[in-house]
Design a protein around this motif. Sequence first.
Motif, mmCIF file in Angstrom:
data_model
loop_
_atom_site.group_PDB
_atom_site.id
_atom_site.type_symbol
_atom_site.label_atom_id
_atom_site.label_comp_id
_atom_site.label_asym_id
_atom_site.label_seq_id
_atom_site.Cartn_x
_atom_site.Cartn_y
_atom_site.Cartn_z
ATOM 1 N N THR A 45 7.372 -0.118 -10.307
ATOM 2 C CA THR A 45 6.253 -0.344 -9.399
ATOM 3 C C THR A 45 5.180 -1.208 -10.045
ATOM 4 N N GLY A 48 6.569 -4.858 -10.603
ATOM 5 C CA GLY A 48 6.701 -5.580 -9.336
ATOM 6 C C GLY A 48 5.360 -5.998 -8.766
ATOM 7 N N ASN A 49 4.392 -5.091 -8.774
ATOM 8 C CA ASN A 49 3.087 -5.419 -8.209
ATOM 9 C C ASN A 49 2.315 -6.403 -9.076
ATOM 10 N N ILE A 52 3.821 -9.748 -8.328
ATOM 11 C CA ILE A 52 3.321 -10.301 -7.057
ATOM 12 C C ILE A 52 1.939 -10.898 -7.243
ATOM 13 N N ILE A 53 1.071 -10.172 -7.935
ATOM 14 C CA ILE A 53 -0.301 -10.663 -8.148
ATOM 15 C C ILE A 53 -0.295 -11.949 -8.965
ATOM 16 N N SER A 71 -1.939 -9.702 -2.258
ATOM 17 C CA SER A 71 -2.277 -9.382 -3.646
ATOM 18 C C SER A 71 -3.226 -8.191 -3.710
ATOM 19 N N ALA A 74 -1.087 -5.159 -3.293
ATOM 20 C CA ALA A 74 -0.363 -4.876 -4.531
ATOM 21 C C ALA A 74 -1.275 -4.188 -5.531
ATOM 22 N N PHE A 75 -2.526 -4.631 -5.620
ATOM 23 C CA PHE A 75 -3.485 -3.989 -6.516
ATOM 24 C C PHE A 75 -3.760 -2.546 -6.076
ATOM 25 N N THR A 76 -3.893 -2.321 -4.784
ATOM 26 C CA THR A 76 -4.111 -0.969 -4.263
ATOM 27 C C THR A 76 -2.921 -0.074 -4.576
ATOM 28 N N ASP A 77 -1.720 -0.606 -4.469
ATOM 29 C CA ASP A 77 -0.525 0.167 -4.793
ATOM 30 C C ASP A 77 -0.506 0.540 -6.274
ATOM 31 N N ILE A 78 -0.941 -0.358 -7.137
ATOM 32 C CA ILE A 78 -1.042 -0.048 -8.570
ATOM 33 C C ILE A 78 -2.034 1.093 -8.786
#
Length: 107
Positions: A45, A48-49, A52-53, A71, A74-78
């Motif tokens: 995770t 991958g994020n 993407i960023i 992006s 993706a930061f929120t998912d991190i």
Amino acid sequence: MIQSSVLKGTGNYSKPTAFLLLGLTNDPHLQLVLFNVFLIMYLVTLMGNVGIILVIHFTSSFHTPMYIFLSHLAFTDICYASAVVPNTMVHLITQNRYISGSGFIIL
């Protein structure tokens, strides 16, 4: 007519200071397997994020609102993964089943 104990002024108004997590399993060998599975999923995770960023940041054709929003997602998912998964992994390894009230809010 039934009256609520809250309306009468009687009842239990205590606040819990800790919560007991029952977990996924009590088998120590399976807990080690689950720890490794969660670790691999967490690392995938993160990679991958971050990928993407970085791709969106270094590719000028991706500097459009759609990719900027992607992006941010993706930061929120991190952030979400970093708040939940490491805490779960610690509880799998340490056999500590109690978390504080403030720790429960994060979960």
